[in-house]
Write an enzyme that holds these catalytic residues in place. Structure first.
Site, PDB file in Angstrom:
ATOM      1  N   GLY A  86      -8.876  -2.144  -5.402  1.00 36.44           N
ATOM      2  CA  GLY A  86      -9.930  -1.950  -6.398  1.00 36.44           C
ATOM      3  C   GLY A  86     -10.124  -3.218  -7.211  1.00 36.44           C
ATOM      4  O   GLY A  86      -9.240  -4.084  -7.260  1.00 36.44           O
ATOM      5  N   HIS A 341       2.115   6.113  -9.655  1.00 35.45           N
ATOM      6  CA  HIS A 341       1.188   5.201  -8.962  1.00 35.45           C
ATOM      7  C   HIS A 341       1.920   4.301  -7.967  1.00 35.45           C
ATOM      8  O   HIS A 341       1.902   3.069  -8.073  1.00 35.45           O
ATOM      9  CB  HIS A 341       0.398   4.350  -9.968  1.00 35.45           C
ATOM     10  CG  HIS A 341      -0.916   3.865  -9.398  1.00 35.45           C
ATOM     11  ND1 HIS A 341      -2.011   3.554 -10.159  1.00 35.45           N
ATOM     12  CD2 HIS A 341      -1.300   3.660  -8.103  1.00 35.45           C
ATOM     13  CE1 HIS A 341      -3.005   3.163  -9.387  1.00 35.45           C
ATOM     14  NE2 HIS A 341      -2.601   3.223  -8.138  1.00 35.45           N
ATOM     15  N   SER A 344       0.856   2.955  -2.640  1.00 33.15           N
ATOM     16  CA  SER A 344       0.901   1.840  -1.672  1.00 33.15           C
ATOM     17  C   SER A 344       2.269   1.168  -1.655  1.00 33.15           C
ATOM     18  O   SER A 344       2.435   0.123  -1.011  1.00 33.15           O
ATOM     19  CB  SER A 344      -0.181   0.815  -2.000  1.00 33.15           C
ATOM     20  OG  SER A 344       0.106   0.150  -3.220  1.00 33.15           O
TER      21      SER A 344
END
Lengths: 384, 384
Positions: A86, A341, A344
């Site tokens: 992002g 979070h 990934s």
């Protein structure tokens, strides 16, 4: 801008990228590498100070790259390389006006996030957070087999639930990689919504249907784009996988959540801003849905122990054999699994990401083709 | 045995099976249903008292069905129906001698356990237990993105790890259903061991290879039976999915664990007795392997907070940006995710299991074909 003799161009790095990648940067003797030295988010004052006169910057999603940043950098700046897929922290107009190039890390984290999406769907459905806690707290010895203790809705179909529908809010690469995984669990239907401005993608649907209606994945019977209302009503497990930003802010709100199935599981591995946290806490508390698996929460990392979503589930003692089905469903209805979070966060993917970010920065400095450069002009043109 | 007028045959049930299933039993007016009334494991003394003169018994894996049980039951007993896929609690010889039939619940929990197996593989690799704990303890606000923080080995392949091998200790239905799921994650190789007495199953391998080498799952390049030594050495993720009992006791011991890859993840969703807990705790503590995801632990449910495996992982503060790769690997190397034997715990599967157990018991009492009856004679003949 030519390199003055004896004067090295400057590359600012807002977070240590690890020994493998940093050594690639330090090997460039024509560059002065200025890296934030601490084990925490780079301070803005440091970044604004160091960026002055720099040729390139490798930054994180948490670094605001705005008008002030570019002002301080001055005309020497040729490239900003963000270590993320992002780039909502970057003022694209300010960047474009100055003809600064933007590198990012698309695709490379697709599989890691798809893995994490399936993991969270399973964890939320199967009470894994509560299970781990029960064992850690030493309560397993008090717990004996009971037919419906700790039960949740099953991700894969059963004779009692022969159809299972996966819903996707956003249907880009990560969503499609998640769907690929789910087909092997026997999911029977896929529905999705995308940006209302996008035209229907019948070619994509046909290609997906063809792809999945073969081999072991013949369980998938349909792939269909639907309106938001049907997405909420028909999904057994719903994946929020759309970009952040204003156009998707709180798209999952109380109205949306009230339409969902009682046994539905909501997974968010994209951006916290898409889901209204208060509405979700209410939905879990008042049993509108079964559970949620979240890798992202609005306002993160400022999500403390008193956050309404962290308060879910409240561990309730199993109170008796009469508590089957409806009653037990009530007792165990509140489930929210949250991880910080790390969708990934695998060795392989993160190493790939930082190497790509470094490659983007070096190519930008060298006026070469970047491994992954955003087409900023096209992006700006496509925005509302 | 004919039903004397006014005298109902007795069916003993050692655990409440839930309102849906119990009402099926109570609807049989020709039967006296005697159910253990409490929300805990049935007491043996109660079972031995109630079984006297019974025609059938629905029991759990935790109820020992031995010589004494059959003595107390007497000649009226026609059927034992266990609410489990395993039947290691049943003395098959004692049962067979008395011509009592045995019902069990095979197949029906295959998908639920396969789902849980993949979930545990992901959780152990991705530090999900630690992630959930960090957020619950209110520590997320202190945690900002760092490239390698919270990273683990990726289940799906990456450009840096293009091959991924799934190993299976035991290769029955649950293992094959787990493999089906993994193929959609892109696993490239499958190796397995089975009972050394079994002949090589080249037909199975050919059929699996043909099945997986189509459509989306073309990533799978080989399915091969190997010796235990190669299974330990070559697996990136290893699933223990073999029956319990003496022949498999501690097959995963220190010797086996020492051969495994440093980044390997071990998953056990079958029986705790297959894995030596002390050796596994040492393997995690001394960094022989990456992590473990366990649904079962030897001696369960007597696995308290002081159990060496529950002590893993010890949460270690992330201490600095210099801790990348090897050092960080060391800090975060100890990971053990444990859930309390809930691999089959979904509404749909457990309801299917108790209904099947009830159906087996009723068919046994009625001298009809049971939905799932063990071929006891064949089973005894095949045992060493």
């Amino acid at each position: 801008m030519a390199n003055a003799p004896g004067q090295r161009r400057k590359l600012v790095v807002s977070r240590d990228l690890g020994p493998d990648t940093m050594s690639l940067l330090y090997a460039r003797e024509d560059l002065e590498i200025v890296a934030w030295p601490e084990d925490r988010r780079c301070e803005r004052s440091w970044l604004l100070e160091k960026i002055a006169g720099a040729t390139g910057a490798i930054v994180m999603l948490s670094d605001k790259i705005d008008e002030e940043f570019f002002e301080r950098a001055g005309p020497s700046l040729k490239v900003v390389s963000t270590t993320s897929v992002g780039f909502e922290q970057v003022d694209l107009h300010a960047l474009y006006r100055r003809k600064v190039r933007l590198g990012y890390t698309p695709d490379i984290l697709t599989d890691a996030v798809a893995d994490a999406s399936v993991m969270l769907a399973l964890m939320a459905g199967r009470n894994a957070g509560e299970g781990v806690t029960l064992v850690k707290e030493g309560k397993w010895p008090n717990f004996h087999f009971a037919p419906f203790f700790f039960t949740g809705p099953q991700l894969s179909p059963t004779p009692l639930s022969p159809t299972r529908t996966a819903g996707f809010l956003g249907f880009g690469r990560i969503a499609q990689a998640t769907l690929t995984r789910l087909t092997a669990f026997g999911l029977t239907h896929c529905i999705y919504t995308t940006n209302p401005a996008s035209p229907p993608n019948t070619a994509l649907e046909a290609s997906l249907a063809a792809r999945y209606n073969t081999g072991i994945s013949s369980s998938l019977r349909s792939v269909r784009r639907v309106e938001l209302d049907e997405l909420a009503r028909a999904s057994d497990v719903l994946f929020v996988l759309a970009p952040g930003g204003e156009s998707t802010h709180h798209v999952v709100n109380a109205d949306f959540l009230r339409k969902m199935k009682k046994h539905a599981v909501l997974v968010n591995t994209s951006r916290g801003t898409l889901v209204d946290s208060d509405a979700l806490a209410q939905a879990l508390h008042e049993e509108w849905i079964w559970g949620a698996g979240l890798d992202v929460v609005e306002g993160e990392p400022h999500v403390g122990a008193d956050h309404p979503l962290v308060q879910e589930p409240r561990y309730v003692q199993y109170i008796g054999w009469e508590c089957i089905t409806d009653h037990l469903r009530k007792l165990y209805f509140r489930r929210c699994v949250i991880i910080p979070h790390i969708g990934s966060a695998t060795f392989e993917t993160r190493l790939g990401m930082v190497n790509l970010a470094a490659g983007n920065a070096l190519a930008g400095i060298d006026d070469e083709a970047m491994p992954a450069e955003l087409d900023v002009a096209a992006r700006i043109a496509s925005q509302p």
